[in-house]
Structure formats: structure tokens, C-alpha cells
Design an enzyme around this catalytic site. Structure first.
Site, PDB file in Angstrom:
ATOM      1  NE  ARG A 133      60.332 -29.014  33.391  1.00 29.80           N
ATOM      2  CZ  ARG A 133      59.050 -28.741  33.685  1.00 29.80           C
ATOM      3  NH1 ARG A 133      58.122 -28.770  32.746  1.00 29.80           N
ATOM      4  NH2 ARG A 133      58.699 -28.444  34.926  1.00 29.80           N
ATOM      5  CE  LYS A 184      55.719 -25.655  28.891  1.00 35.38           C
ATOM      6  NZ  LYS A 184      57.115 -25.390  28.658  1.00 35.38           N
TER       7      LYS A 184
HETATM    8  N1  PMM Z   1      58.291 -25.463  31.434  1.00 31.48           N
HETATM    9  C1  PMM Z   1      57.725 -25.346  32.652  1.00 31.48           C
HETATM   10  C2  PMM Z   1      58.499 -25.404  33.813  1.00 31.48           C
HETATM   11  N2  PMM Z   1      59.841 -25.592  33.748  1.00 31.48           N
HETATM   12  N3  PMM Z   1      61.765 -25.924  32.462  1.00 31.48           N
HETATM   13  C3  PMM Z   1      62.364 -26.022  31.263  1.00 31.48           C
HETATM   14  N4  PMM Z   1      63.698 -26.197  31.179  1.00 31.48           N
HETATM   15  N5  PMM Z   1      61.653 -25.955  30.095  1.00 31.48           N
HETATM   16  C4  PMM Z   1      60.306 -25.772  30.091  1.00 31.48           C
HETATM   17  O1  PMM Z   1      59.718 -25.696  28.996  1.00 31.48           O
HETATM   18  C5  PMM Z   1      59.645 -25.644  31.344  1.00 31.48           C
HETATM   19  C6  PMM Z   1      60.428 -25.721  32.526  1.00 31.48           C
HETATM   20  C7  PMM Z   1      56.259 -25.157  32.763  1.00 31.48           C
HETATM   21  O2  PMM Z   1      55.609 -26.374  32.699  1.00 31.48           O
HETATM   22  P1  PMM Z   1      54.754 -27.061  33.893  1.00 31.48           P
HETATM   23  O3  PMM Z   1      54.544 -26.034  34.967  1.00 31.48           O
HETATM   24  O4  PMM Z   1      53.512 -27.484  33.202  1.00 31.48           O
HETATM   25  O5  PMM Z   1      55.564 -28.224  34.374  1.00 31.48           O
END
Ligand code: PMM
Length: 300
Positions: free
Chosen positions: A258, A218
Site C-alpha cells: 500500500r 511512515k
Molecule cells: N496505514 C494507514 C492507513 N490505512 N491500511 C492498511 N491495510 N495498512 C496500513 O498500514 C495502513 C492502512 C495509514 O497511512 P496513511 O494515513 O499515511 O495513508
């Protein structure tokens, strides 16, 4: 803390990410066809992922929404193939209809970054399916989420807003045992908010639900690692920082992380588990550790 229906390995779990999108922040476009996405999911499992999170809608700041039919088209075949291969699949969606299709295709967890706010039908779908439900802290859709990153005391406010979401989904029939909470790093958060939330994980754990942490790649990590001219480190050069967050979050008692790059994080959660086990055996009383500033999520 174990979550019914998901593996209990006595350590923080590792959720590998497969974004079936052309534009996700960290891996957009790389797994944007069914075969590539399925192969990536299997690769993540081989590298040590305990779950694979499949999403078809980018939530990067400023992103526009994807039409329902397109989201369904992206995720359903990937979830079906991975589930048939024995993978524990989570669906990353804010839409009840996508969650339903994903569950029918074999998904075992619903990861809703809006915590039920984007689609009011979602909690009822999750309640009927009795599957674990990630309720993330969220203040609004990606197109304008940064403007909502205003807090006087971010940990207290996020905890309070999550508590309200928990009450709301319980009222829709979701069971206490289904709920996993997520501070929503980067979602309506400035970098300092993300750091305070990470430091505040023990306070969020007081809400009484397992916690999942999504720090991987992030922007706040890139900003922390900015060069001398202030240019942020690119997301794909932030994996070591992600790993450090994983180790600290797992040490603090997070239920799951994650992440996009699984292998080093799978090692880190094992290190943290060994560390925690040794602490439990240690003769140093807990009170002395607290005095030394080593706060952690209390075991329940
Ligand atoms: N962040 C993203 C997408 N899904 N789900 C959860 N539970 N927590 C998160 O922090 C989260 C998520 C965005 O990240 P990406 O698009 O870089 O994968």
C-alpha cells in the site's frame, strides 16, 4: 497467492492510496474534494496501481474520529466515480455502514485497519458481501495507540493477535479465502517493532493468508533517515525508503503493498517478481538459500 475477486498478476500487487481527508499523515488535504480525489485515483492507475484505496478517516497517531456522516460524504462519491471508470477500489474504513455504502458504490475490497475490532458489525457485512477483507493488526484507536506499543516478542504477539482476529471473523461467517492479513506497521508499533515485523513476514505468512504491507511514508522510515542532529526525514522525502521496503517485501512474497507514490513501486514489484522467478529456476537448492539467510514466504 491469489485473492478471489481481485487481479492475479503473478506478482505483488500495488495499492495506491487516496486519502480524502484534511489531516492524513502523508497526504492530508491534497485530495480533499471529490474531483481532486477522483483525478488522483485515475492518475495512480495510470502510474501502475492495481487497486486504489480510498479512505475518509485519518489514522495518524493522535487523530480524533471523524463523524460517520462526514466519512460517508467524503468517500462514497469518490468510490462511485472511480468504480464507474473501471478502477478496482478498496475502501479504507473501520465502520460497517461506510463499508456497506462503499460496496454499493462499487468497492471490491474492504480494508479495515481495526480488523473488525472497532465495529463488531463489520465482519458480518463483509461475510454477506463475499469480498476480500484486509484484517490489520490493531490495538486501539489513534488517539492513544502509541501507548499500546509494548511487546516482548512483537512477531509472535502480532501473529497470535491476528490469528485470534481470523478466528473471530470466521465465526461471523467470513470465508477463509476472503481474508488478507496486515501487520499494521506504525499502529501501536515503535520503529524497531516495524522492522522486526518486516523481517518476520515469512512467520506471519504461516498464518495461511496473503499479506499486505503498508510502510509507505511512515514515521519509522523518517526516523531511520534522520539527519545528524536526529531530526527525522520528512514523510515526503521518504519515498525512496518506501521503495526499498516494497522491493524487499515483494521479494519476501508479500501479496500487496500500500503506497502513496505508485510509479517507482510498480517497477519495484516487477523487479521482485523477476527475481523470484529466477530463483525458482535456479539450480541452487532452496536449502542452500535458506542457509545463506535468504528467508522468504513459502509458496502454497
Ligand atoms: N496505514 C494507514 C492507513 N490505512 N491500511 C492498511 N491495510 N495498512 C496500513 O498500514 C495502513 C492502512 C495509514 O497511512 P496513511 O494515513 O499515511 O495513508
Amino acid at each position: 497467492m491469489a485473492v478471489p475477486g481481485l487481479p492475479d498478476l503473478g506478482r505483488c500487487l500495488v495499492m495506491g492510496v487516496v486519502n480524502v481527508t484534511p489531516d492524513s499523515f502523508s497526504d492530508g488535504g491534497r485530495w480533499f474534494d471529490v474531483d481532486a480525489a477522483v483525478a488522483r485515483g485515475l492518475e495512480l492507475v495510470a502510474e501502475g496501481a492495481d487497486l486504489v484505496d480510498v479512505g475518509g478517516e485519518s489514522t495518524r497517531p493522535g487523530a480524533a474520529r471523524v463523524p460517520l456522516e462526514e466519512e460517508l460524504r467524503r468517500v462514497t462519491p469518490v468510490i462511485r466515480a472511480l468504480s464507474q471508470a473501471g478502477v478496482v477500489v478498496s475502501v479504507d474504513t473501520m465502520r460497517a455502514e461506510v463499508a456497506e455504502a462503499a460496496l454499493a458504490a462499487g468497492a471490491r475490497l474492504v480494508n479495515d485497519v481495526s480488523g473488525g475490532l472497532a465495529d463488531p458489525v463489520m465482519p458480518r457485512v463483509v461475510a454477506a458481501a463475499r469480498v476480500p477483507y484486509v484484517v490489520m493488526h490493531w490495538r486501539g484507536h489513534s488517539r492513544d495507540m502509541d501507548s499500546r506499543a509494548i511487546y516482548a516478542d512483537v512477531v509472535t504477539e502480532v501473529a497470535e493477535e491476528l490469528r485470534k482476529r481470523v478466528d473471530s471473523v470466521l465465526a461471523e461467517g467470513v470465508g477463509e479465502e476472503q481474508i488478507v492479513l496486515d501487520p499494521g506497521l506504525g499502529f501501536s508499533k515503535q520503529p524497531e517493532h516495524n522492522w522486526e515485523l518486516l523481517a518476520g513476514l515469512p512467520a506471519l505468512a504461516e498464518l495461511g493468508h496473503p499479506l499486505i504491507v503498508g510502510a509507505s511514508r511512515k514515521r519509522f522510515l523518517g526516523r531511520l533517515l534522520a539527519d545528524q542532529d536526529g531530526a527525522p526525514r520528512s514523510f515526503d522525502q521518504s519515498d525512496d525508503a518506501t521503495l526499498a521496503v516494497t522491493a524487499l517485501a515483494a521479494r519476501a512474497g508479500a501479496w500487496c503493498v500500500r503506497v502513496h507514490e505508485v510509479r517507482p513501486n510498480a517497477d519495484a514489484v516487477r523487479v521482485a517478481a523477476a527475481w523470484r522467478r529466477a530463483e525458482k529456476r535456479s539450480v541452487i537448492p532452496a536449502a542452500a538459500r535458506q542457509m545463506a539467510g535468504q528467508t522468504e514466504i513459502r509458496d502454497r
